[in-house]
Motif scaffolding. Sequence first.
Motif, PDB file in Angstrom:
ATOM      1  N   ARG A   1     -13.598  -5.051  17.894  1.00  0.00           N
ATOM      2  CA  ARG A   1     -13.720  -5.657  16.615  1.00  0.00           C
ATOM      3  C   ARG A   1     -12.805  -6.785  16.227  1.00  0.00           C
ATOM      4  N   ASP A   2     -11.722  -6.960  16.944  1.00  0.00           N
ATOM      5  CA  ASP A   2     -10.861  -8.150  16.663  1.00  0.00           C
ATOM      6  C   ASP A   2     -10.724  -9.063  17.795  1.00  0.00           C
ATOM      7  N   LEU A   3     -10.377  -8.751  18.825  1.00  0.00           N
ATOM      8  CA  LEU A   3     -10.095  -9.813  20.104  1.00  0.00           C
ATOM      9  C   LEU A   3     -11.465 -10.499  20.373  1.00  0.00           C
ATOM     10  N   ALA A   4     -12.630  -9.797  20.482  1.00  0.00           N
ATOM     11  CA  ALA A   4     -13.921 -10.131  20.763  1.00  0.00           C
ATOM     12  C   ALA A   4     -14.231 -11.246  19.892  1.00  0.00           C
ATOM     13  N   MET A   5     -14.108 -11.017  18.489  1.00  0.00           N
ATOM     14  CA  MET A   5     -14.432 -11.989  17.699  1.00  0.00           C
ATOM     15  C   MET A   5     -13.378 -12.847  17.357  1.00  0.00           C
ATOM     16  N   LYS A   6     -12.328 -12.844  17.623  1.00  0.00           N
ATOM     17  CA  LYS A   6     -11.244 -14.101  17.383  1.00  0.00           C
ATOM     18  C   LYS A   6     -11.565 -14.951  18.510  1.00  0.00           C
ATOM     19  N   HIS A   7     -12.104 -14.756  19.690  1.00  0.00           N
ATOM     20  CA  HIS A   7     -12.195 -15.503  20.623  1.00  0.00           C
ATOM     21  C   HIS A   7     -13.762 -15.949  21.000  1.00  0.00           C
ATOM     22  N   ASN A   8     -14.649 -15.746  20.143  1.00  0.00           N
ATOM     23  CA  ASN A   8     -16.101 -16.006  20.244  1.00  0.00           C
ATOM     24  C   ASN A   8     -16.364 -15.464  21.644  1.00  0.00           C
ATOM     25  N   VAL A   9     -16.167 -14.258  22.085  1.00  0.00           N
ATOM     26  CA  VAL A   9     -16.626 -13.726  23.365  1.00  0.00           C
ATOM     27  C   VAL A   9     -17.974 -13.244  23.241  1.00  0.00           C
ATOM     28  N   ASP A  10     -18.892 -13.574  24.419  1.00  0.00           N
ATOM     29  CA  ASP A  10     -20.151 -13.483  24.563  1.00  0.00           C
ATOM     30  C   ASP A  10     -20.462 -12.376  25.548  1.00  0.00           C
ATOM     31  N   LEU A  11     -19.401 -11.816  26.330  1.00  0.00           N
ATOM     32  CA  LEU A  11     -19.548 -10.702  27.377  1.00  0.00           C
ATOM     33  C   LEU A  11     -18.211 -10.037  27.318  1.00  0.00           C
ATOM     34  N   ILE A  12     -17.995  -8.655  27.232  1.00  0.00           N
ATOM     35  CA  ILE A  12     -16.722  -8.128  27.372  1.00  0.00           C
ATOM     36  C   ILE A  12     -17.039  -7.225  28.906  1.00  0.00           C
ATOM     37  N   ILE A  13     -16.073  -7.217  29.650  1.00  0.00           N
ATOM     38  CA  ILE A  13     -16.220  -6.316  31.010  1.00  0.00           C
ATOM     39  C   ILE A  13     -15.023  -5.605  31.099  1.00  0.00           C
ATOM     40  N   CYS A  14     -15.462  -4.089  31.355  1.00  0.00           N
ATOM     41  CA  CYS A  14     -14.272  -3.274  31.256  1.00  0.00           C
ATOM     42  C   CYS A  14     -14.620  -2.155  32.283  1.00  0.00           C
ATOM     43  N   GLY A  15     -13.591  -1.394  32.811  1.00  0.00           N
ATOM     44  CA  GLY A  15     -13.829  -0.289  33.600  1.00  0.00           C
ATOM     45  C   GLY A  15     -14.485   0.721  33.014  1.00  0.00           C
ATOM     46  N   ALA A  16     -15.035   1.770  33.523  1.00  0.00           N
ATOM     47  CA  ALA A  16     -15.789   2.917  32.921  1.00  0.00           C
ATOM     48  C   ALA A  16     -15.004   4.045  32.367  1.00  0.00           C
ATOM     49  N   THR A  17     -13.812   4.307  33.070  1.00  0.00           N
ATOM     50  CA  THR A  17     -12.862   5.330  32.332  1.00  0.00           C
ATOM     51  C   THR A  17     -11.650   4.796  32.066  1.00  0.00           C
ATOM     52  N   GLY A  18     -10.729   3.970  32.948  1.00  0.00           N
ATOM     53  CA  GLY A  18      -9.412   3.515  32.422  1.00  0.00           C
ATOM     54  C   GLY A  18      -8.503   4.611  32.745  1.00  0.00           C
ATOM     55  N   MET A  19      -7.343   4.565  31.917  1.00  0.00           N
ATOM     56  CA  MET A  19      -6.154   5.375  32.295  1.00  0.00           C
ATOM     57  C   MET A  19      -6.019   6.483  31.439  1.00  0.00           C
ATOM     58  N   ASN A  20      -6.485   6.617  29.974  1.00  0.00           N
ATOM     59  CA  ASN A  20      -6.199   7.765  29.142  1.00  0.00           C
ATOM     60  C   ASN A  20      -7.321   9.076  29.085  1.00  0.00           C
ATOM     61  N   LEU A  21      -6.845   9.910  30.178  1.00  0.00           N
ATOM     62  CA  LEU A  21      -7.957  11.097  30.256  1.00  0.00           C
ATOM     63  C   LEU A  21      -7.549  11.953  29.001  1.00  0.00           C
ATOM     64  N   VAL A  22      -6.383  12.203  28.515  1.00  0.00           N
ATOM     65  CA  VAL A  22      -6.707  13.139  27.203  1.00  0.00           C
ATOM     66  C   VAL A  22      -7.366  12.533  26.164  1.00  0.00           C
ATOM     67  N   GLU A  23      -7.142  11.145  25.950  1.00  0.00           N
ATOM     68  CA  GLU A  23      -7.725  10.649  24.735  1.00  0.00           C
ATOM     69  C   GLU A  23      -9.377  10.806  24.967  1.00  0.00           C
ATOM     70  N   ARG A  24      -9.736  10.272  26.338  1.00  0.00           N
ATOM     71  CA  ARG A  24     -11.151  10.532  26.637  1.00  0.00           C
ATOM     72  C   ARG A  24     -11.868  11.929  26.505  1.00  0.00           C
ATOM     73  N   PHE A  25     -11.097  12.656  26.666  1.00  0.00           N
ATOM     74  CA  PHE A  25     -11.685  14.256  26.570  1.00  0.00           C
ATOM     75  C   PHE A  25     -11.522  14.295  25.185  1.00  0.00           C
ATOM     76  N   PHE A  26     -10.851  14.179  24.250  1.00  0.00           N
ATOM     77  CA  PHE A  26     -10.840  14.545  22.975  1.00  0.00           C
ATOM     78  C   PHE A  26     -11.641  13.794  22.081  1.00  0.00           C
ATOM     79  N   ILE A  27     -11.548  12.260  22.070  1.00  0.00           N
ATOM     80  CA  ILE A  27     -12.196  11.578  21.213  1.00  0.00           C
ATOM     81  C   ILE A  27     -13.052  10.336  21.921  1.00  0.00           C
ATOM     82  N   GLY A  28     -13.403  10.543  22.944  1.00  0.00           N
ATOM     83  CA  GLY A  28     -14.151   9.434  23.983  1.00  0.00           C
ATOM     84  C   GLY A  28     -13.673   8.178  24.352  1.00  0.00           C
ATOM     85  N   SER A  29     -14.027   7.791  25.441  1.00  0.00           N
ATOM     86  CA  SER A  29     -13.563   6.442  25.934  1.00  0.00           C
ATOM     87  C   SER A  29     -13.464   5.165  25.442  1.00  0.00           C
ATOM     88  N   VAL A  30     -12.398   4.772  25.724  1.00  0.00           N
ATOM     89  CA  VAL A  30     -12.266   2.989  25.390  1.00  0.00           C
ATOM     90  C   VAL A  30     -13.367   2.463  25.436  1.00  0.00           C
TER      91      VAL A  30
END
Length: 150
Positions: free
Chosen positions: A99-128
């Motif tokens: 919402r913020d960084l992609a807009m600020k930098h006029n990004v046209d592609l975001i690349i991220c890992g599928a899971t990342g580090m936060n297992l507890v958050e992913r379990f309760f409220i979904g992954s980043v």
Amino acid sequence: MGLKYQHILVAIDGSKEADWAFKKGIEVAKRNNSSLLLVHVIDTRSFALIEAYDTVVGERAEKLAKDMLENYQKQAEDAGLSNVQYEIDFGSPKVRIPRDLAMKHNVDLIICGATGMNLVERFFIGSVSEHITRYAPCDVLIVRTSKDIE
């Protein structure tokens, strides 16, 4: 939007999946002659768990993030990219990145890992990565494996 990406953001959190995303980001940026923005968002919500929060915790997290991103920046430059920047931000990664960084930098592609580090958050409220996919104003590439990058 054309067929080439001009401004690529790679979300970095220190996980092996983020490392794969970074390596994939280098290859995509090279093929497209793109700028590469490496982003790490320090999740300040975790500071609420620390009873006596002081600035040392935030400063240490920022120093670790800076060291990590400078290392990635050097790797990207050594791989032949000339326009590599990094940014450290604070807040919720799942909100700040799409919402913020992609807009600020006029990004046209975001690349991220599928899971990342936060297992507890992913379990309760979904992954980043799920949240980025849902709310990003641009294309999103979710990297699941090291296939084709090692």
